[in-house]
Motif scaffolding. Structure first.
Motif, PDB file in Angstrom:
ATOM      1  N   PRO A 120      41.043  38.073  34.620  1.00  0.00           N
ATOM      2  CA  PRO A 120      39.487  38.074  34.064  1.00  0.00           C
ATOM      3  C   PRO A 120      39.055  36.971  34.352  1.00  0.00           C
ATOM      4  O   PRO A 120      38.202  36.643  34.411  1.00  0.00           O
ATOM      5  CB  PRO A 120      39.508  38.853  33.086  1.00  0.00           C
ATOM      6  N   LEU A 121      39.431  35.822  33.479  1.00  0.00           N
ATOM      7  CA  LEU A 121      38.238  34.996  33.172  1.00  0.00           C
ATOM      8  C   LEU A 121      38.427  34.158  35.161  1.00  0.00           C
ATOM      9  O   LEU A 121      37.479  33.363  35.226  1.00  0.00           O
ATOM     10  CB  LEU A 121      39.126  33.688  32.642  1.00  0.00           C
ATOM     11  N   THR A 122      38.888  34.024  35.873  1.00  0.00           N
ATOM     12  CA  THR A 122      39.225  33.803  36.855  1.00  0.00           C
ATOM     13  C   THR A 122      38.628  34.511  37.921  1.00  0.00           C
ATOM     14  O   THR A 122      37.915  33.925  38.484  1.00  0.00           O
ATOM     15  CB  THR A 122      40.697  33.583  37.795  1.00  0.00           C
ATOM     16  N   ILE A 123      38.688  35.584  37.707  1.00  0.00           N
ATOM     17  CA  ILE A 123      37.614  36.327  38.558  1.00  0.00           C
ATOM     18  C   ILE A 123      36.460  36.708  38.136  1.00  0.00           C
ATOM     19  O   ILE A 123      35.568  36.255  39.265  1.00  0.00           O
ATOM     20  CB  ILE A 123      38.182  37.889  38.674  1.00  0.00           C
ATOM     21  N   VAL A 124      35.844  36.301  36.607  1.00  0.00           N
ATOM     22  CA  VAL A 124      34.730  36.365  36.044  1.00  0.00           C
ATOM     23  C   VAL A 124      34.430  34.835  37.000  1.00  0.00           C
ATOM     24  O   VAL A 124      32.929  35.095  37.436  1.00  0.00           O
ATOM     25  CB  VAL A 124      33.981  36.568  35.213  1.00  0.00           C
ATOM     26  N   THR A 125      34.615  34.295  36.827  1.00  0.00           N
ATOM     27  CA  THR A 125      33.593  32.656  36.701  1.00  0.00           C
ATOM     28  C   THR A 125      34.320  32.257  38.318  1.00  0.00           C
ATOM     29  O   THR A 125      32.780  31.321  38.798  1.00  0.00           O
ATOM     30  CB  THR A 125      35.254  31.238  36.155  1.00  0.00           C
ATOM     31  N   ASN A 126      34.569  32.585  38.746  1.00  0.00           N
ATOM     32  CA  ASN A 126      34.551  32.460  40.261  1.00  0.00           C
ATOM     33  C   ASN A 126      32.998  33.195  41.060  1.00  0.00           C
ATOM     34  O   ASN A 126      33.220  32.224  41.973  1.00  0.00           O
ATOM     35  CB  ASN A 126      36.068  32.650  41.006  1.00  0.00           C
ATOM     36  N   ALA A 127      32.599  34.086  40.559  1.00  0.00           N
ATOM     37  CA  ALA A 127      31.775  34.815  41.017  1.00  0.00           C
ATOM     38  C   ALA A 127      30.183  34.516  40.146  1.00  0.00           C
ATOM     39  O   ALA A 127      29.525  34.668  40.335  1.00  0.00           O
ATOM     40  CB  ALA A 127      31.991  36.394  40.097  1.00  0.00           C
ATOM     41  N   LEU A 128      30.298  33.144  39.107  1.00  0.00           N
ATOM     42  CA  LEU A 128      29.468  32.792  38.756  1.00  0.00           C
ATOM     43  C   LEU A 128      29.005  31.602  39.060  1.00  0.00           C
ATOM     44  O   LEU A 128      29.670  30.861  39.951  1.00  0.00           O
ATOM     45  CB  LEU A 128      29.293  32.795  37.304  1.00  0.00           C
TER      46      LEU A 128
END
Length: 448
Positions: free
Chosen positions: A375-383
């Motif tokens: 989850p955090l990898t996916i979300v932070t890469n999108a921000l």
């Protein structure tokens, strides 16, 4: 602190030792969090709480998190206090100090003469749990944010992998403390309404570990000043000084934010029941008791600690496996992990041997690894770097909200399922299975 080469995002490639130090304090924070989650049900039932009312106590931690973490993100985005470490570290120090004080108080909830089952004892326990979770949230969020702030996209999976590794090591330590102390001769029983010394001392040791590991991070990590941060993230210094209305930010959040949130809902709903009902379910199925003051129930509480350690060890091993999975198979790895975890939850219903439960909690640990790897990898890469802390604080709602919903619904579901803590495990397994199926909605995440 870093090497000269940079990633495509502009962030420098960090030395592995720096990434370890950014995350090191997470070991102590997770130790505190796991002591709370694994022992809270035991503590409250020991001091006289009705199992049907456990949801009231377990609603407090996620309620604190859903409020506190966005606030910490919002203000730390705008903080620069170099004498206290930078942007995120001052909040780590504040959270650590409060958490340590509360960790010394919580396990003594039944030792102040309030009386077994008294409102005073239960309120004291509830308030200390709320304060512990609030302070743990304050201390925990900076680690997630510093990875987003300082680690480039190519190293982010490694950084969150280290964070997951340290998190699970802390969870193992916290889970086995009461069991090991009992083996060393510390009493695992106590007068009616009093928490055993094996649990009390475990909290003291956890508090010491929280201080030591957090100070390592505070002393060894130097956060980027506002000018450097803006340069590396390709934003202006004014960007993070803007108010950033939360509803507006949510409206413009990337798709990855929402698709992962959907999966998170089912995952954390299920795990809320793991923490709430494990001790009682094990006591009923293995030790054939529902009496929280009995030696059998306390033995079940200790064994749950061992099983929680098994869960964390399985998560460490499976996290390593998932790190080797190619990007095109991430969805399969995520869904498969959650599916195996759902089998682990449901299997508890059929098992009456304490040793066979190791298999159940190994499968649950596999799901836990999936929940902490993606989850955090996916979300932070999108921000972008703009409002990074606020977005991660808001994303914490995908963890806290399902726990609140699960706790509220437990007041109706628990009696509906025969007042059986074992039956609640079956329900949790079904919910986690739905989470595995919902992974299909995050297909577009890898394209952001």
């Amino acid at each position: 602190m870093s090497e000269n080469n940079t990633s495509t995002t502009g962030l420098p490639k960090l030395a592995k030792s720096t990434i370890w130090m950014i995350n090191f304090g997470y070991l102590g924070v997770q130790t505190a969090f796991t002591l709370q989650s694994s022992q809270m049900s035991r503590i409250f039932q020991t001091i006289g709480a009705d199992p049907n009312n456990l949801g009231w106590f377990f609603i407090l931690p996620p309620l604190a998190g859903i409020i506190v973490q966005p606030i910490i993100g919002y203000y730390s985005d705008r903080t620069w206090a170099p004498k206290l470490g930078g942007r995120r570290l001052p909040y780590l120090l504040l959270g650590m100090l409060v958490a340590v004080i509360v960790m010394l108080l919580l396990p003594n909830s039944g030792s102040f003469g309030f009386g077994y089952g008294s409102l005073a004892a239960l309120w004291f326990g509830a308030i200390t749990v709320a304060l512990l979770d609030l302070s743990s949230n304050v201390a925990m969020q900076p680690f997630k944010m510093m990875v987003g702030d300082m680690v480039n996209d190519n190293q982010k999976s490694y950084a969150y992998g280290i964070q997951s590794f340290l998190s699970n090591i802390g969870a193992v330590l916290a889970a086995i403390f009461p069991f090991l102390l009992t083996l060393l001769g510390v009493s695992n029983i106590a007068p009616k309404g009093v928490v055993p010394q094996s649990v009390v001392i475990s909290f003291y040791v956890g508090a010491a570990l929280l201080v030591v590991t957090s100070l390592f991070t505070v002393i060894r990590v130097h956060e980027y000043d506002p000018t450097t941060y803006a340069k590396y993230h390709g934003i202006s210094e004014e960007d993070n000084k803007e108010g950033g209305n939360w509803l507006t930010l949510l409206k413009h959040a990337p798709k990855a934010f929402w698709t992962v949130t959907l999966v998170q809902f089912f995952c954390w709903f299920a795990f809320q029941y793991l923490w709430t009902y494990s001790a009682g379910a094990i006591a009923k199925n293995v030790w054939n008791t529902t009496n929280a003051t009995s030696a059998g129930y306390q033995a079940a509480g200790n064994w749950y600690g061992v099983l929680a350690a098994v869960q964390s060890i399985a998560a460490v091993v499976w996290s390593y496996v998932l790190a080797k999975v190619p990007n095109k198979y991430h969805k399969l790895g995520y869904a498969g992990s959650l599916f195996l975890g759902s089998l682990g939850f449901i299997s508890v219903f059929f098992i009456h041997s304490q040793w066979a439960l190791i298999i159940s909690y190994t499968l649950i640990g596999i799901a836990w690894a999936g929940m902490n790897t993606y989850p955090l990898t996916i979300v932070t890469n999108a921000l972008s770097g703009k409002h990074m802390g606020t977005y991660l604080g808001l994303f914490n709602g995908s963890i806290c909200l399902p726990q609140i919903v699960a706790s509220v619904l437990s007041f109706g579901l628990f009696p509906l399922l025969g007042n059986s803590q074992v039956n609640m495990f079956v329900l949790a397994g079904i919910v986690l299975l739905i989470g595995a199926l919902s992974v299909g909605t995050i297909k577009e995440t890898y394209e952001n």
